[in-house]
Design a protein around this motif. Structure first.
Motif, PDB file in Angstrom:
ATOM      1  N   GLY A 168      37.716 107.531  25.654  1.00 16.71           N
ATOM      2  CA  GLY A 168      37.350 107.135  27.008  1.00 16.71           C
ATOM      3  C   GLY A 168      35.921 106.632  27.080  1.00 16.71           C
ATOM      4  O   GLY A 168      35.630 105.647  27.769  1.00 16.71           O
ATOM      5  N   TRP A 169      35.015 107.301  26.340  1.00 12.47           N
ATOM      6  CA  TRP A 169      33.617 106.874  26.326  1.00 12.47           C
ATOM      7  C   TRP A 169      33.484 105.494  25.699  1.00 12.47           C
ATOM      8  O   TRP A 169      32.721 104.650  26.195  1.00 12.47           O
ATOM      9  N   ALA A 170      34.193 105.234  24.598  1.00  9.50           N
ATOM     10  CA  ALA A 170      34.112 103.929  23.943  1.00  9.50           C
ATOM     11  C   ALA A 170      34.549 102.820  24.881  1.00  9.50           C
ATOM     12  O   ALA A 170      33.927 101.745  24.939  1.00  9.50           O
ATOM     13  N   ASN A 171      35.617 103.054  25.644  1.00  2.79           N
ATOM     14  CA  ASN A 171      36.070 102.049  26.603  1.00  2.79           C
ATOM     15  C   ASN A 171      35.023 101.822  27.686  1.00  2.79           C
ATOM     16  O   ASN A 171      34.725 100.673  28.044  1.00  2.79           O
ATOM     17  N   ALA A 172      34.465 102.890  28.218  1.00  2.00           N
ATOM     18  CA  ALA A 172      33.459 102.762  29.271  1.00  2.00           C
ATOM     19  C   ALA A 172      32.214 102.049  28.748  1.00  2.00           C
ATOM     20  O   ALA A 172      31.618 101.220  29.454  1.00  2.00           O
ATOM     21  N   TYR A 173      31.811 102.350  27.517  1.00  2.00           N
ATOM     22  CA  TYR A 173      30.636 101.746  26.895  1.00  2.00           C
ATOM     23  C   TYR A 173      30.809 100.227  26.779  1.00  2.00           C
ATOM     24  O   TYR A 173      29.932  99.447  27.177  1.00  2.00           O
ATOM     25  N   VAL A 174      31.958  99.802  26.243  1.00  2.13           N
ATOM     26  CA  VAL A 174      32.193  98.374  26.050  1.00  2.13           C
ATOM     27  C   VAL A 174      32.298  97.653  27.394  1.00  2.13           C
ATOM     28  O   VAL A 174      31.723  96.570  27.578  1.00  2.13           O
ATOM     29  N   LYS A 175      32.999  98.251  28.346  1.00  2.00           N
ATOM     30  CA  LYS A 175      33.148  97.601  29.652  1.00  2.00           C
ATOM     31  C   LYS A 175      31.813  97.481  30.379  1.00  2.00           C
ATOM     32  O   LYS A 175      31.571  96.503  31.092  1.00  2.00           O
ATOM     33  N   ALA A 176      30.937  98.453  30.207  1.00  4.22           N
ATOM     34  CA  ALA A 176      29.623  98.395  30.846  1.00  4.22           C
ATOM     35  C   ALA A 176      28.796  97.229  30.301  1.00  4.22           C
ATOM     36  O   ALA A 176      28.011  96.616  31.044  1.00  4.22           O
ATOM     37  N   ILE A 177      28.976  96.902  29.031  1.00  3.57           N
ATOM     38  CA  ILE A 177      28.196  95.833  28.409  1.00  3.57           C
ATOM     39  C   ILE A 177      28.825  94.464  28.639  1.00  3.57           C
ATOM     40  O   ILE A 177      28.133  93.483  28.938  1.00  3.57           O
ATOM     41  N   LEU A 178      30.150  94.388  28.544  1.00  2.00           N
ATOM     42  CA  LEU A 178      30.821  93.092  28.564  1.00  2.00           C
ATOM     43  C   LEU A 178      31.543  92.774  29.871  1.00  2.00           C
ATOM     44  O   LEU A 178      31.956  91.622  30.074  1.00  2.00           O
ATOM     45  N   ALA A 179      31.719  93.757  30.734  1.00  2.00           N
ATOM     46  CA  ALA A 179      32.279  93.529  32.070  1.00  2.00           C
ATOM     47  C   ALA A 179      33.614  92.792  32.030  1.00  2.00           C
ATOM     48  O   ALA A 179      33.847  91.852  32.795  1.00  2.00           O
ATOM     49  N   MET A 180      34.507  93.232  31.144  1.00  2.00           N
ATOM     50  CA  MET A 180      35.848  92.637  31.091  1.00  2.00           C
ATOM     51  C   MET A 180      36.773  93.325  32.086  1.00  2.00           C
ATOM     52  O   MET A 180      36.733  94.560  32.211  1.00  2.00           O
ATOM     53  N   PRO A 181      37.630  92.579  32.773  1.00  2.00           N
ATOM     54  CA  PRO A 181      38.511  93.158  33.789  1.00  2.00           C
ATOM     55  C   PRO A 181      39.807  93.729  33.221  1.00  2.00           C
ATOM     56  O   PRO A 181      40.894  93.483  33.732  1.00  2.00           O
ATOM     57  N   ILE A 182      39.712  94.480  32.123  1.00  2.00           N
ATOM     58  CA  ILE A 182      40.884  95.146  31.567  1.00  2.00           C
ATOM     59  C   ILE A 182      40.534  96.613  31.342  1.00  2.00           C
ATOM     60  O   ILE A 182      39.365  96.965  31.166  1.00  2.00           O
ATOM     61  N   ARG A 183      41.556  97.456  31.348  1.00  2.00           N
ATOM     62  CA  ARG A 183      41.338  98.897  31.277  1.00  2.00           C
ATOM     63  C   ARG A 183      41.170  99.401  29.846  1.00  2.00           C
ATOM     64  O   ARG A 183      40.380 100.292  29.597  1.00  2.00           O
ATOM     65  N   ASP A 184      41.950  98.837  28.914  1.00  2.00           N
ATOM     66  CA  ASP A 184      41.936  99.328  27.532  1.00  2.00           C
ATOM     67  C   ASP A 184      41.310  98.268  26.637  1.00  2.00           C
ATOM     68  O   ASP A 184      41.999  97.513  25.952  1.00  2.00           O
ATOM     69  N   VAL A 185      39.972  98.210  26.633  1.00  2.00           N
ATOM     70  CA  VAL A 185      39.274  97.131  25.925  1.00  2.00           C
ATOM     71  C   VAL A 185      39.295  97.315  24.412  1.00  2.00           C
ATOM     72  O   VAL A 185      39.010  96.386  23.664  1.00  2.00           O
ATOM     73  N   THR A 186      39.620  98.513  23.919  1.00  2.00           N
ATOM     74  CA  THR A 186      39.680  98.745  22.479  1.00  2.00           C
ATOM     75  C   THR A 186      41.124  98.786  21.953  1.00  2.00           C
ATOM     76  O   THR A 186      41.357  99.160  20.809  1.00  2.00           O
ATOM     77  N   ALA A 187      42.079  98.398  22.785  1.00  2.00           N
ATOM     78  CA  ALA A 187      43.498  98.453  22.402  1.00  2.00           C
ATOM     79  C   ALA A 187      43.771  97.582  21.179  1.00  2.00           C
ATOM     80  O   ALA A 187      43.246  96.473  21.049  1.00  2.00           O
ATOM     81  N   GLY A 188      44.630  98.089  20.295  1.00  2.00           N
ATOM     82  CA  GLY A 188      44.984  97.343  19.098  1.00  2.00           C
ATOM     83  C   GLY A 188      46.420  96.856  19.060  1.00  2.00           C
ATOM     84  O   GLY A 188      46.836  96.230  18.087  1.00  2.00           O
ATOM     85  N   TYR A 189      47.200  97.149  20.109  1.00  2.00           N
ATOM     86  CA  TYR A 189      48.616  96.764  20.154  1.00  2.00           C
ATOM     87  C   TYR A 189      48.741  95.625  21.155  1.00  2.00           C
ATOM     88  O   TYR A 189      48.629  95.822  22.360  1.00  2.00           O
TER      89      TYR A 189
END
Length: 269
Positions: A168-189
Motif C-alpha cells: 500500500g505504501w509503494a502505491n501511495a509513494y508512486v502516485k504522490a510523485i507521478l499523479a496517475m489516475p489509477i489505483r494499482d500503479v505497481t500492478a504486473g497483471y
C-alpha cells in the motif's frame, strides 16, 4: 474467481500472446502453462522468456513447447506440429523489465493483436484473461490492468500485515510523485492492445526491475492511452522465492523521480 468468462466470437479468436518471464520457476511453470492454454482462446500463444535459470526452468519450457507441438488437439494457438509456446532463452539474469521487453517485442513481431503480461509464480490467476480481453474490446482500452486495489480486488490471505502495508505504501509513494489516475500503479497483471505498446516505444524502456510496471503505466498515461482497471484476487506464490533484492528496491524508489523528469522533458520538446 470461480471460472473464466466465455467470450463470443470473434472476440474469443483474437490473437493474444501471454508473455511470462521466468527465473527459477521450474515447479510453477507446468501448472501455469496448463491453466493458460485451457482458457478456450484458440489463437492464444505463450511467450516464455527464461533468464538462464539454474533450476532448469528453460529446459522445462522447451519440453512443454515440444509436448504441445506434438499434440495436434492442444488448446491454444498451436495446431499439429506447431506449438502454442515460444521460448526465448537469455544468457543472464538481466531483470524483469528487460525480459518483458524481449517477450513483448517477439509477440508483436509474431502478429499478436493483444499482449498480456503475467508472473510465472501463479500469483496472477489465468482465469481473468478472457475478462481482460473482453474489457479491452468492449471499452477500446489501450491497457486493462488486473487491480488489487479497486473495489472487488483482494490480496491473498497469506499476506501478513507487513507485506500489505509495504504494498500500500509503494502505491501511495508512486502516485504522490507521478499523479496517475489509477489505483494499482505497481500492478504486473495486464493486457495491452498492440497499438498501445507500439505507442509506448518498448525499445526506449529504461527500467530493468519491478519499476518496469510503473514506467509502462506512466508512459501509457502520458501518451493518452485509455487505462481500465478490473478487480482481481492476487494469490501468494506456492513454490520458489521472491526476486525482489536490494538493487531492485533501490531502482523502484528512484525511478518515479526519473520518469517525471524525462517524460516532462519529452512533452516540452
Amino acid at each position: 474467481m470461480s471460472s473464466p468468462v466465455t467470450l463470443p466470437e470473434p472476440w474469443s479468436r483474437s490473437a493474444v500472446s501471454v508473455v511470462v518471464p521466468t527465473y527459477n520457476e521450474a515447479a510453477n511453470l507446468p501448472v501455469l502453462v496448463e491453466r493458460v492454454l485451457a482458457l478456450g482462446l484458440p489463437n492464444l500463444r505463450l511467450v516464455i522468456v527464461d533468464d538462464n535459470s539454474p533450476d532448469g526452468t528453460g529446459e522445462v519450457a522447451d519440453k512443454l513447447a515440444a509436448e504441445y507441438a506434438a499434440d495436434g488437439a492442444a488448446p491454444g494457438g498451436g495446431g499439429a506440429g506447431q506449438s502454442p509456446i515460444t521460448v526465448l532463452h537469455r544468457t543472464a539474469k538481466d531483470g524483469l523489465g528487460r525480459a518483458y521487453v524481449a517477450g513483448m517485442t517477439r509477440a508483436l513481431r509474431d502478429g499478436a493483436d493483444f499482449v498480456a503480461q503475467m508472473d510465472a509464480d501463479l500469483s496472477h490467476p489465468p482465469g481473468y484473461l478472457p475478462q481482460m480481453l473482453g474489457t479491452a474490446l468492449s471499452t477500446n482500452a489501450g491497457v486493462v490492468i488486473g487491480s488489487r486495489y479497486v473495489a472487488g480486488g483482494s490480496l491473498s490471505e497469506h499476506w501478513g500485515l507487513r507485506r500489505r502495508l509495504l504494498s500500500g505504501w509503494a502505491n501511495a509513494y508512486v502516485k504522490a510523485i507521478l499523479a496517475m489516475p489509477i489505483r494499482d500503479v505497481t500492478a504486473g497483471y495486464k493486457l495491452w492492445r498492440r497499438s498501445a505498446l507500439e505507442a509506448l516505444d518498448l525499445a526506449g524502456i529504461h527500467s530493468s526491475g519491478y519499476s518496469f510496471q510503473v514506467e509502462m503505466h506512466f508512459r501509457a498515461y502520458r501518451r493518452g492511452q485509455k487505462m481500465v482497471e478490473i478487480p482481481i484476487h492476487f494469490e501468494d506464490r506456492q513454490e520458489g522465492s521472491s526476486k525482489m533484492d536490494l538493487a531492485v528496491q533501490l531502482e523502484s524508489a528512484l525511478r518515479p523521480f526519473q520518469l517525471r523528469r524525462t517524460e516532462g522533458a519529452r512533452r516540452t520538446r
